[in-house]
Design a protein around this motif. Structure first.
Motif, PDB file in Angstrom:
ATOM      1  N   ALA A   8      38.413  48.249  38.422  1.00 56.79           N
ATOM      2  CA  ALA A   8      39.563  47.169  38.354  1.00 56.79           C
ATOM      3  C   ALA A   8      39.832  47.106  36.937  1.00 56.79           C
ATOM      4  O   ALA A   8      39.070  46.937  36.154  1.00 56.79           O
ATOM      5  CB  ALA A   8      38.809  45.996  38.971  1.00 56.79           C
ATOM      6  N   ALA A  38      45.835  44.595  39.912  1.00 55.51           N
ATOM      7  CA  ALA A  38      46.387  43.186  40.776  1.00 55.51           C
ATOM      8  C   ALA A  38      47.614  42.791  39.800  1.00 55.51           C
ATOM      9  O   ALA A  38      47.254  42.180  38.850  1.00 55.51           O
ATOM     10  CB  ALA A  38      45.863  42.168  41.347  1.00 55.51           C
ATOM     11  N   ARG A 110      34.757  40.610  30.771  1.00 58.40           N
ATOM     12  CA  ARG A 110      35.915  39.756  30.297  1.00 58.40           C
ATOM     13  C   ARG A 110      37.026  40.713  30.492  1.00 58.40           C
ATOM     14  O   ARG A 110      37.061  42.038  30.707  1.00 58.40           O
ATOM     15  CB  ARG A 110      35.438  39.335  28.957  1.00 58.40           C
ATOM     16  CG  ARG A 110      34.179  38.663  28.485  1.00 58.40           C
ATOM     17  CD  ARG A 110      34.371  37.278  29.253  1.00 58.40           C
ATOM     18  NE  ARG A 110      35.455  36.773  29.424  1.00 58.40           N
ATOM     19  CZ  ARG A 110      35.978  35.926  28.469  1.00 58.40           C
ATOM     20  NH1 ARG A 110      35.279  35.587  27.356  1.00 58.40           N
ATOM     21  NH2 ARG A 110      37.296  35.117  28.810  1.00 58.40           N
ATOM     22  N   GLY A 111      38.251  40.127  30.243  1.00 56.90           N
ATOM     23  CA  GLY A 111      39.520  40.637  30.511  1.00 56.90           C
ATOM     24  C   GLY A 111      40.567  40.381  29.383  1.00 56.90           C
ATOM     25  O   GLY A 111      40.337  39.843  28.183  1.00 56.90           O
ATOM     26  N   GLY A 113      42.307  37.972  29.187  1.00 58.00           N
ATOM     27  CA  GLY A 113      42.460  36.245  29.074  1.00 58.00           C
ATOM     28  C   GLY A 113      41.274  36.019  27.643  1.00 58.00           C
ATOM     29  O   GLY A 113      41.762  35.159  26.999  1.00 58.00           O
ATOM     30  N   SER A 114      40.294  36.468  27.621  1.00 55.22           N
ATOM     31  CA  SER A 114      39.283  36.152  26.584  1.00 55.22           C
ATOM     32  C   SER A 114      39.456  34.989  25.740  1.00 55.22           C
ATOM     33  O   SER A 114      39.729  34.841  24.630  1.00 55.22           O
ATOM     34  CB  SER A 114      39.503  37.508  25.709  1.00 55.22           C
ATOM     35  OG  SER A 114      39.015  38.765  26.316  1.00 55.22           O
ATOM     36  N   SER A 122      37.169  34.536  34.998  1.00 54.65           N
ATOM     37  CA  SER A 122      36.998  34.064  36.421  1.00 54.65           C
ATOM     38  C   SER A 122      37.064  35.243  37.323  1.00 54.65           C
ATOM     39  O   SER A 122      36.566  35.141  38.593  1.00 54.65           O
ATOM     40  CB  SER A 122      38.192  33.166  36.451  1.00 54.65           C
ATOM     41  OG  SER A 122      39.529  33.881  36.293  1.00 54.65           O
ATOM     42  N   VAL A 123      37.597  36.455  36.937  1.00 55.56           N
ATOM     43  CA  VAL A 123      37.829  37.481  37.814  1.00 55.56           C
ATOM     44  C   VAL A 123      36.474  38.185  38.155  1.00 55.56           C
ATOM     45  O   VAL A 123      36.092  38.377  39.422  1.00 55.56           O
ATOM     46  CB  VAL A 123      38.776  38.636  37.440  1.00 55.56           C
ATOM     47  CG1 VAL A 123      39.142  39.587  38.442  1.00 55.56           C
ATOM     48  CG2 VAL A 123      40.146  37.621  37.362  1.00 55.56           C
ATOM     49  N   SER A 124      35.709  38.584  37.030  1.00 58.84           N
ATOM     50  CA  SER A 124      34.479  39.117  37.306  1.00 58.84           C
ATOM     51  C   SER A 124      33.591  38.505  38.053  1.00 58.84           C
ATOM     52  O   SER A 124      32.648  38.642  38.771  1.00 58.84           O
ATOM     53  CB  SER A 124      33.929  39.498  35.761  1.00 58.84           C
ATOM     54  OG  SER A 124      33.880  38.630  34.867  1.00 58.84           O
TER      55      SER A 124
HETATM   56  P1  ATP Z   1      40.446  34.800  32.856  1.00 59.85           P
HETATM   57  O1  ATP Z   1      41.149  35.870  33.440  1.00 59.85           O
HETATM   58  O2  ATP Z   1      39.435  34.215  33.597  1.00 59.85           O
HETATM   59  O3  ATP Z   1      40.964  33.924  31.801  1.00 59.85           O
HETATM   60  P2  ATP Z   1      39.443  37.075  31.437  1.00 59.85           P
HETATM   61  O4  ATP Z   1      40.728  37.673  31.418  1.00 59.85           O
HETATM   62  O5  ATP Z   1      38.551  37.086  30.074  1.00 59.85           O
HETATM   63  O6  ATP Z   1      39.348  35.744  31.815  1.00 59.85           O
HETATM   64  P3  ATP Z   1      38.649  38.454  33.681  1.00 59.85           P
HETATM   65  O7  ATP Z   1      40.121  38.304  34.170  1.00 59.85           O
HETATM   66  O8  ATP Z   1      37.480  38.139  34.499  1.00 59.85           O
HETATM   67  O9  ATP Z   1      38.270  37.967  32.208  1.00 59.85           O
HETATM   68  O10 ATP Z   1      38.258  39.965  33.681  1.00 59.85           O
HETATM   69  C1  ATP Z   1      37.127  40.632  33.731  1.00 59.85           C
HETATM   70  C2  ATP Z   1      37.436  42.068  34.417  1.00 59.85           C
HETATM   71  O11 ATP Z   1      37.951  41.849  35.812  1.00 59.85           O
HETATM   72  C3  ATP Z   1      38.271  43.002  33.533  1.00 59.85           C
HETATM   73  O12 ATP Z   1      37.674  43.619  32.522  1.00 59.85           O
HETATM   74  C4  ATP Z   1      39.023  43.841  34.806  1.00 59.85           C
HETATM   75  O13 ATP Z   1      37.968  45.067  35.069  1.00 59.85           O
HETATM   76  C5  ATP Z   1      39.116  42.969  35.845  1.00 59.85           C
HETATM   77  N1  ATP Z   1      40.444  42.417  35.926  1.00 59.85           N
HETATM   78  C6  ATP Z   1      40.942  41.337  35.421  1.00 59.85           C
HETATM   79  N2  ATP Z   1      42.095  41.057  35.830  1.00 59.85           N
HETATM   80  C7  ATP Z   1      42.380  42.158  36.650  1.00 59.85           C
HETATM   81  C8  ATP Z   1      43.638  42.510  37.310  1.00 59.85           C
HETATM   82  N3  ATP Z   1      44.574  41.712  37.171  1.00 59.85           N
HETATM   83  N4  ATP Z   1      43.620  43.664  38.167  1.00 59.85           N
HETATM   84  C9  ATP Z   1      42.478  44.417  38.301  1.00 59.85           C
HETATM   85  N5  ATP Z   1      41.524  44.040  37.603  1.00 59.85           N
HETATM   86  C10 ATP Z   1      41.293  42.866  36.848  1.00 59.85           C
END
Ligand code: ATP
Ligand code: MG
Length: 139
Positions: A8, A38, A110-111, A113-114, A122-124
């Motif tokens: 992802a 996504a 993390r992604g 949003g960090s 939230s996604v992981s």
């Molecule tokens: P948040 O989105 O909750 O503010 P964040 O961006 O720091 O926090 P996540 O979005 O959970 O953390 O990202 C964690 C992992 O999930 C990313 O490193 C990536 O592997 C995957 N991910 C995040 N967003 C997407 C996306 N839109 N499509 C595919 N994979 C994603």
């Protein structure tokens, strides 16, 4: 052990790092690799005059994330396929995992949003809770 791996990607440095591991896992296990991104939901755009154009723009930005990941993977004998989906992100990743019967999901903790200090995004978090298969979180 693994024959079909979902990676992802969201274009963040965390997901770039996860991609390195996903590639290594796929090569070591001779697995196929599904590159999933996504783009944000488009229901909020309903009613706008230029709805179609706005949707296309989100899709194009999403495709750019996939293209960059594909470029980062470089030359590899691994069988790679792309899956650009509409969000919400976790639901899209989980649906792709189920529909395509993947046996491992690789993603960053993390992604993009960090928010400093949080261990999981939230996604992981959601994918780890609900996945139908093992999840490898890279940090
Ligand atoms: P948040 O989105 O909750 O503010 P964040 O961006 O720091 O926090 P996540 O979005 O959970 O953390 O990202 C964690 C992992 O999930 C990313 O490193 C990536 O592997 C995957 N991910 C995040 N967003 C997407 C996306 N839109 N499509 C595919 N994979 C994603
Ligand atoms: Mg995020």
């Amino acid at each position: 052990m693994f024959s079909h791996i979902l990676i992802a990607v969201d274009g963040s440095t965390h997901s770039d790092e996860a991609l390195v591991y996903a590639r290594g896992m796929a090569e070591n296990f001779g697995a196929r690799l599904m590159l999933v991104h996504a783009y944000p939901q488009t229901s909020d755009l309903l009613g706008y005059e230029d709805f179609e154009r706005l949707v296309s723009r989100r899709q194009a930005a999403g495709q750019e994330v996939i293209d960059a990941a594909r470029h980062q993977l470089g030359d590899t004998a691994t069988d790679i396929h792309e899956n650009l989906l509409e969000g919400p992100e976790a639901e899209a990743i989980l649906a792709a995992a189920e529909t395509h019967g993947v046996d491992l999901i690789v993603m960053g903790t993390r992604g993009r949003g960090s928010i400093e200090g949080l261990l999981f995004g939230s996604v992981s978090r959601k994918v780890t809770h609900l996945a139908p298969c093992p999840v490898l979180l890279i940090r």
